[in-house]
Scaffold this motif. Sequence first.
Motif, PDB file in Angstrom:
ATOM      1  N   ILE A  51      -9.342   0.539  -3.461  1.00  0.00           N
ATOM      2  CA  ILE A  51      -8.143   1.334  -3.711  1.00  0.00           C
ATOM      3  C   ILE A  51      -8.531   2.785  -3.448  1.00  0.00           C
ATOM      4  N   ARG A  52      -7.787   3.430  -2.588  1.00  0.00           N
ATOM      5  CA  ARG A  52      -8.117   4.788  -2.152  1.00  0.00           C
ATOM      6  C   ARG A  52      -7.000   5.764  -2.510  1.00  0.00           C
ATOM      7  N   VAL A  53      -7.407   6.983  -2.840  1.00  0.00           N
ATOM      8  CA  VAL A  53      -6.441   8.065  -3.013  1.00  0.00           C
ATOM      9  C   VAL A  53      -6.591   8.980  -1.808  1.00  0.00           C
ATOM     10  N   VAL A  54      -5.489   9.170  -1.105  1.00  0.00           N
ATOM     11  CA  VAL A  54      -5.443  10.007   0.096  1.00  0.00           C
ATOM     12  C   VAL A  54      -4.519  11.183  -0.241  1.00  0.00           C
ATOM     13  N   PRO A  55      -5.069  12.275  -0.788  1.00  0.00           N
ATOM     14  CA  PRO A  55      -4.192  13.337  -1.293  1.00  0.00           C
ATOM     15  C   PRO A  55      -3.329  14.004  -0.240  1.00  0.00           C
ATOM     16  N   ARG A  56      -3.854  14.137   0.963  1.00  0.00           N
ATOM     17  CA  ARG A  56      -3.070  14.719   2.060  1.00  0.00           C
ATOM     18  C   ARG A  56      -3.156  13.746   3.224  1.00  0.00           C
ATOM     19  N   VAL A  57      -2.165  12.877   3.304  1.00  0.00           N
ATOM     20  CA  VAL A  57      -2.177  11.781   4.267  1.00  0.00           C
ATOM     21  C   VAL A  57      -2.409  12.278   5.693  1.00  0.00           C
ATOM     22  N   GLU A  58      -1.866  13.434   6.019  1.00  0.00           N
ATOM     23  CA  GLU A  58      -2.011  13.950   7.383  1.00  0.00           C
ATOM     24  C   GLU A  58      -3.467  14.260   7.730  1.00  0.00           C
ATOM     25  N   ARG A  59      -4.325  14.484   6.742  1.00  0.00           N
ATOM     26  CA  ARG A  59      -5.740  14.776   6.997  1.00  0.00           C
ATOM     27  C   ARG A  59      -6.593  13.499   7.040  1.00  0.00           C
ATOM     28  N   GLY A  60      -6.139  12.428   6.407  1.00  0.00           N
ATOM     29  CA  GLY A  60      -6.870  11.167   6.441  1.00  0.00           C
ATOM     30  C   GLY A  60      -8.092  11.127   5.538  1.00  0.00           C
ATOM     31  N   GLU A  61      -8.303  12.139   4.707  1.00  0.00           N
ATOM     32  CA  GLU A  61      -9.452  12.148   3.794  1.00  0.00           C
ATOM     33  C   GLU A  61      -9.091  11.361   2.545  1.00  0.00           C
ATOM     34  N   PHE A  62     -10.070  10.646   1.979  1.00  0.00           N
ATOM     35  CA  PHE A  62      -9.774   9.840   0.803  1.00  0.00           C
ATOM     36  C   PHE A  62     -10.974   9.745  -0.121  1.00  0.00           C
ATOM     37  N   VAL A  63     -10.677   9.337  -1.347  1.00  0.00           N
ATOM     38  CA  VAL A  63     -11.695   9.040  -2.354  1.00  0.00           C
ATOM     39  C   VAL A  63     -11.440   7.609  -2.806  1.00  0.00           C
ATOM     40  N   ASN A  64     -12.482   6.780  -2.784  1.00  0.00           N
ATOM     41  CA  ASN A  64     -12.354   5.429  -3.328  1.00  0.00           C
ATOM     42  C   ASN A  64     -12.195   5.547  -4.843  1.00  0.00           C
ATOM     43  N   ALA A  65     -11.131   4.949  -5.369  1.00  0.00           N
ATOM     44  CA  ALA A  65     -10.803   5.101  -6.783  1.00  0.00           C
ATOM     45  C   ALA A  65     -10.841   3.788  -7.553  1.00  0.00           C
ATOM     46  N   GLY A  66     -11.038   2.675  -6.872  1.00  0.00           N
ATOM     47  CA  GLY A  66     -11.054   1.400  -7.572  1.00  0.00           C
ATOM     48  C   GLY A  66     -11.165   0.229  -6.622  1.00  0.00           C
ATOM     49  N   VAL A  67     -11.089  -0.958  -7.218  1.00  0.00           N
ATOM     50  CA  VAL A  67     -11.194  -2.215  -6.477  1.00  0.00           C
ATOM     51  C   VAL A  67     -10.142  -3.171  -7.019  1.00  0.00           C
ATOM     52  N   VAL A  68      -9.504  -3.908  -6.125  1.00  0.00           N
ATOM     53  CA  VAL A  68      -8.638  -5.013  -6.525  1.00  0.00           C
ATOM     54  C   VAL A  68      -9.270  -6.277  -5.946  1.00  0.00           C
ATOM     55  N   LEU A  69      -9.449  -7.293  -6.806  1.00  0.00           N
ATOM     56  CA  LEU A  69     -10.133  -8.520  -6.399  1.00  0.00           C
ATOM     57  C   LEU A  69      -9.301  -9.724  -6.801  1.00  0.00           C
ATOM     58  N   SER A  70      -9.190 -10.662  -5.873  1.00  0.00           N
ATOM     59  CA  SER A  70      -8.443 -11.902  -6.092  1.00  0.00           C
ATOM     60  C   SER A  70      -9.345 -13.086  -5.795  1.00  0.00           C
TER      61      SER A  70
END
Length: 130
Positions: free
Chosen positions: A9-28
């Motif tokens: 799960i990623r947070v992309v604060p400014r989508v136009e820049r494409g930079e992100f921080v991994n903030a979590g995992v979803v597992l099934s």
Amino acid sequence: MHAYDYALIRVVPRVERGEFVNAGVVLSCKRGGFLEARIELDEARLRALDPALDLDTVRGHLAAFAAICAGGEAAGPIGKLPPRERFHWLTAPRSTMIQTSPTHTGRCPDPAVAIERLLDTMVRVPRPKA
């Protein structure tokens, strides 16, 4: 051994820049009906990408992942879907502030241990070795 699917799960604060921080995992894990999201947001790293980011909004969107994984009435209409369908809904590609990585697969004896290992390797900042 259990086969499982996961996405970061990623947070992309400014989508136009494409930079992100991994903030979590979803597992099934279909066998055993395991569906869980674990969030560990490093707010300092996120602030480095966008100092003006509304963290309350981000926290709320990330909390929705856990609620949808838990299912039930509190998760709204999506919460009524079977676990695998909720996983696929959560991991569908989007171009918003909260995104997921491509889905990956793995095998493990215990999905709860696997999600913790993924947090260690993919989300948490590595600590310097002493």
